[in-house]
Write an enzyme that holds these catalytic residues in place. Structure first.
Site, PDB file in Angstrom:
ATOM      1  N   SER A   9       0.839  -1.193   0.000  1.00  0.00           N
ATOM      2  CA  SER A   9       0.000   0.000   0.000  1.00  0.00           C
ATOM      3  C   SER A   9       0.875   1.244   0.000  1.00  0.00           C
ATOM      4  CB  SER A   9      -0.922   0.011   1.215  1.00  0.00           C
ATOM      5  OG  SER A   9      -1.464   1.306   1.354  1.00  0.00           O
ATOM      6  N   HIS A  34      -0.992  -1.286  -4.414  1.00  0.00           N
ATOM      7  CA  HIS A  34      -2.283  -0.976  -3.805  1.00  0.00           C
ATOM      8  C   HIS A  34      -2.390   0.527  -3.560  1.00  0.00           C
ATOM      9  CE1 HIS A  34      -5.852  -2.256  -1.476  1.00  0.00           C
ATOM     10  NE2 HIS A  34      -5.530  -1.305  -0.619  1.00  0.00           N
ATOM     11  N   ASP A  36      -4.728   3.455  -2.113  1.00  0.00           N
ATOM     12  CA  ASP A  36      -5.860   3.727  -1.224  1.00  0.00           C
ATOM     13  C   ASP A  36      -6.411   5.125  -1.460  1.00  0.00           C
ATOM     14  OD1 ASP A  36      -6.129   1.348   0.523  1.00  0.00           O
ATOM     15  OD2 ASP A  36      -4.041   1.809   1.021  1.00  0.00           O
ATOM     16  N   MET A  38      -9.114   7.844  -0.561  1.00  0.00           N
ATOM     17  CA  MET A  38     -10.008   8.187   0.556  1.00  0.00           C
ATOM     18  C   MET A  38     -10.547   9.603   0.380  1.00  0.00           C
ATOM     19  SD  MET A  38      -7.841   6.674   3.751  1.00  0.00           S
ATOM     20  CE  MET A  38      -6.968   5.091   3.630  1.00  0.00           C
ATOM     21  N   HIS A  67      -8.097   0.793  -4.464  1.00  0.00           N
ATOM     22  CA  HIS A  67      -9.081   0.558  -3.410  1.00  0.00           C
ATOM     23  C   HIS A  67      -9.812   1.874  -3.149  1.00  0.00           C
ATOM     24  CE1 HIS A  67      -9.668  -0.599   1.150  1.00  0.00           C
ATOM     25  NE2 HIS A  67     -10.808  -0.482   0.487  1.00  0.00           N
ATOM     26  N   MET A  69     -12.238   4.151  -1.359  1.00  0.00           N
ATOM     27  CA  MET A  69     -12.986   4.392  -0.122  1.00  0.00           C
ATOM     28  C   MET A  69     -13.641   5.758  -0.270  1.00  0.00           C
ATOM     29  SD  MET A  69     -10.051   2.843   2.349  1.00  0.00           S
ATOM     30  CE  MET A  69      -8.845   2.940   1.035  1.00  0.00           C
ATOM     31  N   MET A 138     -11.471  -6.499   4.742  1.00  0.00           N
ATOM     32  CA  MET A 138     -10.764  -5.512   5.553  1.00  0.00           C
ATOM     33  C   MET A 138     -10.569  -6.076   6.953  1.00  0.00           C
ATOM     34  SD  MET A 138     -10.167  -2.832   3.647  1.00  0.00           S
ATOM     35  CE  MET A 138      -9.380  -1.989   5.012  1.00  0.00           C
ATOM     36  N   ASP A 174      -6.617  -6.883   3.796  1.00  0.00           N
ATOM     37  CA  ASP A 174      -6.013  -5.554   3.916  1.00  0.00           C
ATOM     38  C   ASP A 174      -6.190  -5.027   5.338  1.00  0.00           C
ATOM     39  OD1 ASP A 174      -5.189  -2.910   3.527  1.00  0.00           O
ATOM     40  OD2 ASP A 174      -6.809  -2.403   2.134  1.00  0.00           O
TER      41      ASP A 174
END
Ligand code: DX5
Ligand code: ZN
Length: 213
Positions: A9, A34, A36, A38, A67, A69, A138, A174
């Site tokens: 990540s 990965h 992330d 957000m 990913h 979010m 998760m 994750d």
């Protein structure tokens, strides 16, 4: 047990030199990268968007494992696919019509994943398995790196592994993955391990990735 994939990540990388970090992870033997994303709304933290992903795309040939979010998610799928995402994973809480969202991701040319928060039940999965390339469990509440692994998720990983059977769906885990917890989730059936803290804990990315494998 065959060897698992490691998806470092970038959340724990040095944001002032992400291009070099991506190159270093690629050389160190990562399988995926990965990313992330957000939004400060679906999760209590803000990271980056498609512009940054596009900017680092040319630094590695590895699949970009994005990913998301963010909620609502649908309006942003195209931008992330255009930026170079190869896998796009969404949370069911971020869309009203999950099957439509997953089909849209595939239509845009990426693999489609669904991410389950620690409290998200698994009962909806049998009805969308045909639309899935990846299921992400998760093992922390999403939002931050460096949180403690939740052992309660081991049983969920086992149950989902059983559901997947021989279907071509990768099972990703994750959150809080360290060499010790990696063993537990591998034994439960995980195929892909996401790790931020454990990969970036020292400059020896290759050694840290090997320790997880
Ligand atoms: C958390 C993110 C994770 C995070 C994992 O919301 O989805 O990918 O970066 O970080 P570690 O490995 O430190 O738990
Ligand atoms: Zn993640």
């Amino acid at each position: 047990m065959s060897s698992c994939k490691i998806s470092p990540s970038l959340l724990s990388a040095d944001f002032s030199k992400l291009g070099q970090e991506v190159e270093a992870l690629t050389k160190a033997g990562a399988d995926y990268l990965h990313l992330d994303v957000m939004d400060g709304h679906f999760v209590p933290n803000i990271t980056f968007g498609p512009g940054l992903i596009k900017a680092i795309r040319s630094y590695s040939p590895l699949p970009f494992d994005v990913h998301l979010m963010i909620a609502p998610v649908d309006a942003h799928l195209e931008a992330f696919c255009e930026a170079g995402a190869n896998i796009v994973t969404v949370h069911p809480e971020a869309t009203i019509h999950l099957q439509r969202t997953l089909a849209q991701i595939r239509k845009l040319g990426a693999k489609a994943g669904v991410a389950l928060n620690p409290s998200t039940p698994t009962d909806f999965l049998p009805w969308i398995v045909e639309d899935l390339d990846l299921i992400l469990v998760m093992s922390v509440n999403p939002g931050f790196g460096g949180q403690a692994f939740l052992p309660s998720q081991i049983k969920k990983i086992e149950a989902i592994k059983k559901l997947i059977g021989h279907l071509p769906i990768e099972l990703q885990v994750d959150g809080g993955i360290q060499p010790e917890t990696a063993k537990l989730v591998r034994a439960a059936g995980a195929d892909v391990l996401v790790a931020g803290t454990a990969v970036f804990k020292s400059k020896d990315y290759a050694g840290n990735i090997a320790a997880l494998r």
